[in-house]
Design an enzyme around this catalytic site. Sequence first.
Site, short mmCIF file in Angstrom:
data_model
loop_
_atom_site.label_atom_id
_atom_site.label_comp_id
_atom_site.label_asym_id
_atom_site.label_seq_id
_atom_site.Cartn_x
_atom_site.Cartn_y
_atom_site.Cartn_z
N GLY A 230 49.40 7.75 -31.31
CA GLY A 230 48.14 7.04 -31.52
C GLY A 230 47.66 6.98 -32.96
N GLU A 272 53.83 12.57 -30.78
CA GLU A 272 54.74 11.53 -30.26
C GLU A 272 54.31 10.17 -30.79
OE1 GLU A 272 54.62 12.50 -26.10
OE2 GLU A 272 52.75 11.44 -25.80
N GLY A 274 54.56 6.58 -32.45
CA GLY A 274 55.47 5.45 -32.52
C GLY A 274 55.02 4.51 -33.63
N ARG A 275 53.83 3.94 -33.43
CA ARG A 275 53.33 2.90 -34.34
C ARG A 275 53.42 3.27 -35.82
NH1 ARG A 275 49.55 -0.73 -32.56
NH2 ARG A 275 49.08 0.74 -30.91
N ARG A 310 50.70 -8.97 -29.86
CA ARG A 310 49.45 -8.27 -30.14
C ARG A 310 48.28 -9.19 -30.51
NH1 ARG A 310 48.55 -5.00 -33.57
NH2 ARG A 310 47.46 -3.42 -32.37
N TYR A 314 45.41 -8.64 -27.79
CA TYR A 314 44.33 -7.76 -28.29
C TYR A 314 43.44 -8.46 -29.30
CZ TYR A 314 47.48 -3.93 -26.73
OH TYR A 314 48.30 -3.09 -26.03
N CYS A 341 52.72 -22.41 -24.00
CA CYS A 341 51.65 -23.23 -23.43
C CYS A 341 50.48 -22.35 -23.00
CB CYS A 341 52.18 -24.03 -22.25
SG CYS A 341 53.55 -25.10 -22.73
N GLU A 342 49.94 -21.62 -23.95
CA GLU A 342 48.78 -20.77 -23.76
C GLU A 342 47.98 -20.87 -25.05
OE1 GLU A 342 47.88 -18.64 -21.22
OE2 GLU A 342 49.64 -19.12 -19.99
C1 LIG Z 1 52.34 4.64 -26.38
C2 LIG Z 1 52.45 6.11 -26.32
C3 LIG Z 1 52.75 6.82 -27.48
C4 LIG Z 1 52.89 6.19 -28.83
O1 LIG Z 1 51.73 5.61 -29.25
P1 LIG Z 1 51.62 5.04 -30.76
O2 LIG Z 1 50.30 4.39 -30.77
O3 LIG Z 1 52.75 4.08 -30.90
O4 LIG Z 1 51.74 6.20 -31.66
C5 LIG Z 1 52.90 8.18 -27.37
N1 LIG Z 1 52.76 8.80 -26.19
C6 LIG Z 1 52.47 8.16 -25.06
C7 LIG Z 1 52.33 8.91 -23.81
C8 LIG Z 1 52.30 6.79 -25.09
O5 LIG Z 1 52.00 6.14 -23.96
#
Ligand SMILES: *Cc1c(COP(=O)(O)O)cnc(C)c1O
Length: 420
Positions: A230, A272, A274-275, A310, A314, A341-342
């Site tokens: 997150g 954890e 990702g982004r 996105r 969003y 077509c949106e």
């Molecule tokens: C989506 C998700 C992440 C990664 O979130 P980011 O915003 O990409 O850092 C980590 N853990 C869980 C359980 C998720 O669903």
Amino acid sequence: MTTKTVPFTKERAEGIAAAFPTPFHIYDERAIRTNARELKRAFAAFDGFINYFAVKALPNPYILAILKAEGFGADCSSLPELLLAERVGITGERIMFTSNDTPATEFREARRLGAVINLDDISHIDCVEKACGIPELVSCRYNPGPLKEGNAIIGKPEEAKYGFTREQLLAGYASLKARGATRFGLHTMVASNELDPAYFVETARLLFDLAVEIKQRLGIRMELVNIGGGVGIPYRPDQEPVPYDRVAAGIQKAYGDLIVRNGLHPVRLAMECGRVVTGPYGWLVTRVIHLKETYRRYVGTDASMANLMRPGIYGAYHHITVLGKESAPATATYDVTGSLCENNDKFAIQRRLPEIAIGDLLAIHDSGAHGWAMGFNYNGKLRSAELLLREDGTVRLIRRAETVEDYFRTLDFAGLDSFK
Ligand SMILES: *Cc1c(COP(=O)(O)O)cnc(C)c1O
């Protein structure tokens, strides 16, 4: 302020596009590695710290191989994500399996790989036991409910479908221990794309505090505390990246106050994300194929929200650079559209940009996470290729573009002959 740059010129992009037609996502290997090292360095004081890269953000084996080499694990939430991690050699406790509404087959597969299974609900204790037996190491996902504020993407924790309540967590660990678990983890994930460093420090404090309570009430010592992902990225030029050092320093203080002071040291800290790991280091490159003037001025590209969803779902801002016009003044106002077509298939709405001509290449920024990955085939749109800009400046195709044959692959045209 964040300067939004692109690691290639218009000329280079034209060269790449001659070999790999637009649209494509292109990722910057050097920047991904540099950032991964910075994240690791910031948390170096935490023994055994690991970021389980959220595979859903950028599920490509080459990216996972790069991150594995940089010492990251994988956060998986589905069977294909588990198998993808396995294929690049991320196995065992380098995988955290954080899923929800999980089918039994996936618990079995996670167990086969020796992944850290992170339970989403107290009722899943029975499910796991039935599916594959209770593993030695089990983690539980906490939903703090009204104790913690959420944010726009993930919403309020008490409205979120994820995790155990506090009471369920205490009962859950007791039950897991009674059924033979000997090692325990605690997890939460309550925000997405959050830019405030204090938020992550608070999250860690909340979990450390809970680990202390669990130790005191149940005699269970937490081995692993995973504060989730997150961490946000500055999609807009007026935003700032999250300073890893400040997050780490704040968490270190909380660790001392709660974990060390209460005799729980050592606890392994995990994230954890990702982004923040890959998001800023990817660009969707698309060519302008139409210009249209009606009530507004429209730029029509050869991409669509099937390549980057996105903005459409969003209303998210993604910065756009018109290649070759990086320093031209933004004198025009456009809606930059895709071909779906949106009417929400717009990469930008009423955006100030330099005057655009048909044939211009646009680099849509921050497509390195939840970009290609969220792609889909609605309206017969095909997913694009993914390219890797290597550290030596060469470009490698790391996923080919889909073809119409791929789109038809699950259909049975042969059966039509006997269909009356
Ligand atoms: C989506 C998700 C992440 C990664 O979130 P980011 O915003 O990409 O850092 C980590 N853990 C869980 C359980 C998720 O669903």
